[in-house]
Design a protein around this motif. Structure first.
Motif, PDB file in Angstrom:
ATOM      1  N   SER A  45       0.547  -1.090  -0.113  1.00 36.68           N
ATOM      2  CA  SER A  45       0.168  -0.205   0.689  1.00 36.68           C
ATOM      3  C   SER A  45       0.909   1.210   0.364  1.00 36.68           C
ATOM      4  CB  SER A  45      -0.871   0.034   1.282  1.00 36.68           C
ATOM      5  OG  SER A  45      -2.261   1.501   1.202  1.00 36.68           O
ATOM      6  N   ILE A  46       1.799   1.508   1.050  1.00 33.93           N
ATOM      7  CA  ILE A  46       2.953   2.208   1.014  1.00 33.93           C
ATOM      8  C   ILE A  46       3.206   2.429  -0.362  1.00 33.93           C
ATOM      9  CG2 ILE A  46       4.868   3.347   1.728  1.00 33.93           C
ATOM     10  CD1 ILE A  46       4.079   1.647   4.568  1.00 33.93           C
ATOM     11  N   SER A  47       3.510   1.494  -1.281  1.00 28.63           N
ATOM     12  CA  SER A  47       4.527   1.208  -2.753  1.00 28.63           C
ATOM     13  C   SER A  47       3.594   1.980  -4.084  1.00 28.63           C
ATOM     14  CB  SER A  47       5.157   0.297  -2.911  1.00 28.63           C
ATOM     15  OG  SER A  47       6.012  -0.331  -1.951  1.00 28.63           O
ATOM     16  N   ALA A  48       2.583   1.699  -3.613  1.00 28.57           N
ATOM     17  CA  ALA A  48       1.035   1.941  -4.318  1.00 28.57           C
ATOM     18  C   ALA A  48       0.920   3.402  -4.465  1.00 28.57           C
ATOM     19  CB  ALA A  48       0.309   1.227  -4.615  1.00 28.57           C
ATOM     20  N   MET A  49       0.860   3.884  -3.033  1.00 27.16           N
ATOM     21  CA  MET A  49       0.746   5.778  -3.132  1.00 27.16           C
ATOM     22  C   MET A  49       1.928   6.834  -3.195  1.00 27.16           C
ATOM     23  SD  MET A  49       1.991   7.871  -0.477  1.00 27.16           S
ATOM     24  CE  MET A  49       1.907   7.323   1.000  1.00 27.16           C
ATOM     25  N   VAL A  50       3.012   6.106  -2.738  1.00 24.94           N
ATOM     26  CA  VAL A  50       4.352   6.951  -3.662  1.00 24.94           C
ATOM     27  C   VAL A  50       4.105   6.660  -4.979  1.00 24.94           C
ATOM     28  CG1 VAL A  50       6.975   6.401  -4.027  1.00 24.94           C
ATOM     29  CG2 VAL A  50       5.482   6.490  -1.442  1.00 24.94           C
ATOM     30  N   ASP A  51       4.058   5.036  -5.762  1.00 29.45           N
ATOM     31  CA  ASP A  51       3.924   5.274  -7.295  1.00 29.45           C
ATOM     32  C   ASP A  51       3.135   6.723  -7.933  1.00 29.45           C
ATOM     33  OD1 ASP A  51       5.881   3.504  -7.040  1.00 29.45           O
ATOM     34  OD2 ASP A  51       4.328   1.904  -8.234  1.00 29.45           O
ATOM     35  N   GLN A  52       1.729   6.882  -7.085  1.00 32.60           N
ATOM     36  CA  GLN A  52       0.417   7.819  -7.757  1.00 32.60           C
ATOM     37  C   GLN A  52       1.092   9.169  -7.331  1.00 32.60           C
ATOM     38  OE1 GLN A  52      -2.981   6.433  -5.711  1.00 32.60           O
ATOM     39  NE2 GLN A  52      -3.880   8.095  -7.202  1.00 32.60           N
ATOM     40  N   ALA A  53       1.939   9.328  -6.075  1.00 30.84           N
ATOM     41  CA  ALA A  53       2.180  10.243  -5.475  1.00 30.84           C
ATOM     42  C   ALA A  53       3.419  11.277  -6.834  1.00 30.84           C
ATOM     43  CB  ALA A  53       2.361  10.512  -4.132  1.00 30.84           C
ATOM     44  N   GLY A  54       4.067   9.868  -7.210  1.00 29.59           N
ATOM     45  CA  GLY A  54       5.269  10.171  -8.080  1.00 29.59           C
ATOM     46  C   GLY A  54       5.105  10.470  -9.351  1.00 29.59           C
ATOM     47  N   GLU A  55       4.143   9.899  -9.835  1.00 32.80           N
ATOM     48  CA  GLU A  55       2.604  10.302 -11.279  1.00 32.80           C
ATOM     49  C   GLU A  55       2.447  11.112 -11.149  1.00 32.80           C
ATOM     50  OE1 GLU A  55       0.611   6.451 -12.176  1.00 32.80           O
ATOM     51  OE2 GLU A  55       2.219   5.068 -11.535  1.00 32.80           O
ATOM     52  N   LEU A  56       1.241  11.912 -10.344  1.00 33.63           N
ATOM     53  CA  LEU A  56       1.129  13.085 -10.082  1.00 33.63           C
ATOM     54  C   LEU A  56       1.582  13.782  -9.924  1.00 33.63           C
ATOM     55  CD1 LEU A  56      -2.090  11.823  -7.865  1.00 33.63           C
ATOM     56  CD2 LEU A  56      -2.339  12.538  -9.721  1.00 33.63           C
ATOM     57  N   PHE A  57       2.754  14.680  -9.406  1.00 32.08           N
ATOM     58  CA  PHE A  57       3.742  15.750  -8.957  1.00 32.08           C
ATOM     59  C   PHE A  57       4.803  14.899  -9.925  1.00 32.08           C
ATOM     60  CE2 PHE A  57      -0.070  15.996  -5.738  1.00 32.08           C
ATOM     61  CZ  PHE A  57       0.623  16.663  -5.926  1.00 32.08           C
ATOM     62  N   GLY A  58       5.646  14.529 -10.504  1.00 30.81           N
ATOM     63  CA  GLY A  58       7.323  14.284 -11.020  1.00 30.81           C
ATOM     64  C   GLY A  58       8.019  14.163  -9.954  1.00 30.81           C
ATOM     65  N   ARG A  59       7.611  14.572  -8.569  1.00 27.14           N
ATOM     66  CA  ARG A  59       8.558  14.701  -7.985  1.00 27.14           C
ATOM     67  C   ARG A  59       8.001  15.063  -5.825  1.00 27.14           C
ATOM     68  NH1 ARG A  59      12.506  18.930  -7.984  1.00 27.14           N
ATOM     69  NH2 ARG A  59      12.463  19.115  -6.288  1.00 27.14           N
ATOM     70  N   ILE A  60       8.839  14.117  -4.921  1.00 30.19           N
ATOM     71  CA  ILE A  60       8.531  14.716  -3.691  1.00 30.19           C
ATOM     72  C   ILE A  60       9.162  15.265  -2.812  1.00 30.19           C
ATOM     73  CG2 ILE A  60       7.962  13.543  -2.165  1.00 30.19           C
ATOM     74  CD1 ILE A  60       7.377  10.413  -3.746  1.00 30.19           C
ATOM     75  N   ASP A  61       9.210  16.519  -2.231  1.00 27.22           N
ATOM     76  CA  ASP A  61       9.642  17.281  -1.380  1.00 27.22           C
ATOM     77  C   ASP A  61       9.845  17.012  -0.317  1.00 27.22           C
ATOM     78  OD1 ASP A  61      11.270  18.501  -3.429  1.00 27.22           O
ATOM     79  OD2 ASP A  61       9.039  19.218  -4.081  1.00 27.22           O
ATOM     80  N   VAL A  62       8.462  16.645   0.644  1.00 31.18           N
ATOM     81  CA  VAL A  62       8.581  16.294   2.110  1.00 31.18           C
ATOM     82  C   VAL A  62       7.609  15.051   2.329  1.00 31.18           C
ATOM     83  CG1 VAL A  62       7.844  17.510   3.952  1.00 31.18           C
ATOM     84  CG2 VAL A  62       8.948  18.911   2.055  1.00 31.18           C
ATOM     85  N   VAL A  63       7.806  14.690   3.076  1.00 31.36           N
ATOM     86  CA  VAL A  63       7.004  13.517   3.506  1.00 31.36           C
ATOM     87  C   VAL A  63       6.975  13.920   5.426  1.00 31.36           C
ATOM     88  CG1 VAL A  63       7.448  11.062   4.437  1.00 31.36           C
ATOM     89  CG2 VAL A  63       7.983  11.778   2.190  1.00 31.36           C
ATOM     90  N   VAL A  64       5.695  14.157   5.796  1.00 32.67           N
ATOM     91  CA  VAL A  64       4.963  14.161   6.793  1.00 32.67           C
ATOM     92  C   VAL A  64       4.994  12.765   7.521  1.00 32.67           C
ATOM     93  CG1 VAL A  64       3.898  15.674   9.011  1.00 32.67           C
ATOM     94  CG2 VAL A  64       4.701  17.054   6.882  1.00 32.67           C
ATOM     95  N   ASN A  65       6.230  12.271   8.087  1.00 27.85           N
ATOM     96  CA  ASN A  65       5.063  11.275   8.444  1.00 27.85           C
ATOM     97  C   ASN A  65       4.154  11.288   9.750  1.00 27.85           C
ATOM     98  OD1 ASN A  65       6.685   8.788   7.090  1.00 27.85           O
ATOM     99  ND2 ASN A  65       8.131   9.404   8.131  1.00 27.85           N
ATOM    100  N   ASN A  66       3.199  10.576   9.978  1.00 28.10           N
ATOM    101  CA  ASN A  66       2.273  11.737  11.060  1.00 28.10           C
ATOM    102  C   ASN A  66       1.271  10.419  11.672  1.00 28.10           C
ATOM    103  OD1 ASN A  66       1.291  13.172  12.346  1.00 28.10           O
ATOM    104  ND2 ASN A  66      -0.577  13.688  11.658  1.00 28.10           N
ATOM    105  N   ALA A  67       1.293   9.026  10.632  1.00 28.79           N
ATOM    106  CA  ALA A  67       0.012   8.127  11.379  1.00 28.79           C
ATOM    107  C   ALA A  67       0.360   7.445  12.437  1.00 28.79           C
ATOM    108  CB  ALA A  67       0.265   7.176   9.623  1.00 28.79           C
ATOM    109  N   ALA A  68      -0.303   7.151  13.176  1.00 32.37           N
ATOM    110  CA  ALA A  68      -0.450   6.353  14.167  1.00 32.37           C
ATOM    111  C   ALA A  68      -1.758   5.646  14.401  1.00 32.37           C
ATOM    112  CB  ALA A  68       0.262   6.998  15.203  1.00 32.37           C
TER     113      ALA A  68
END
Length: 117
Positions: A45-68
Motif C-alpha cells: 500500500s505504501i509503495s502504491a501510494m508513493v508511485d501514485q504521488a510520484g506520477e501525479l507531481f513528478g517529484r516528492i519534496d517533503v514527507v510528514v510521517n504522522n500516521a499512528a
C-alpha cells in the motif's frame, strides 16, 4: 506546508476523510491537494501510494510521517496481533515510506522528512 504553497498529497486509510479535506482545500486555492488511500502498515500500500504521488507531481519534496495507531488494552489482555499492527504502522511504516521515496530525493538531490511522534 499547505500555507507555504506546497502541493499536498493527503493520505489516510479512510479515503472519505482525506477526500473531504482535499475538496475543502482545493476550493480555496490554486494549489493542488490530492487524496490517496493507503494503509501505512502495509508495504504494498505504501509503495502504491508513493508511485501514485510520484506520477501525479513528478517529484516528492517533503514527507510528514504522522500516521499512528494506539490499540489500548490491559497487560492482562495483551494481544500480540494488536502490538504487531501498532509497530507496523507506527515504526515500520515511516521507515518504509522514506525508503520508497528515497529514489525521488536522490534524483532531485533534495528531500525532507518530518517525523511526528
Amino acid at each position: 506546508l499547505y500555507q507555504d504553497g506546497l502541493n499536498i498529497v493527503a493520505v489516510d486509510i479512510n479515503l472519505s476523510a482525506v477526500e473531504a479535506l482535499a475538496h475543502t482545500l482545493n476550493r480555496s486555492s490554486d494549489q493542488r491537494v490530492v487524496a490517496i488511500q493507503a494503509d501505512m502498515g502495509d508495504e504494498r500500500s505504501i509503495s502504491a501510494m508513493v508511485d501514485q504521488a510520484g506520477e501525479l507531481f513528478g517529484r516528492i519534496d517533503v514527507v510528514v510521517n504522522n500516521a499512528a495507531i494506539n490499540l489500548r488494552g490491559s497487560i492482562y489482555d495483551f494481544n500480540p496481533e494488536h502490538w504487531d499492527k501498532m509497530m507496523a504502522v507506527n515504526l515500520r511504516g515511516p521507515a518504509l515510506l522514506c525508503q520508497k521515496i528515497a529514489p525521488f530525493w536522490v534524483k532531485q538531490q533534495s528531500g525532507r522528512v518530518i517525523n511526528i511522534v
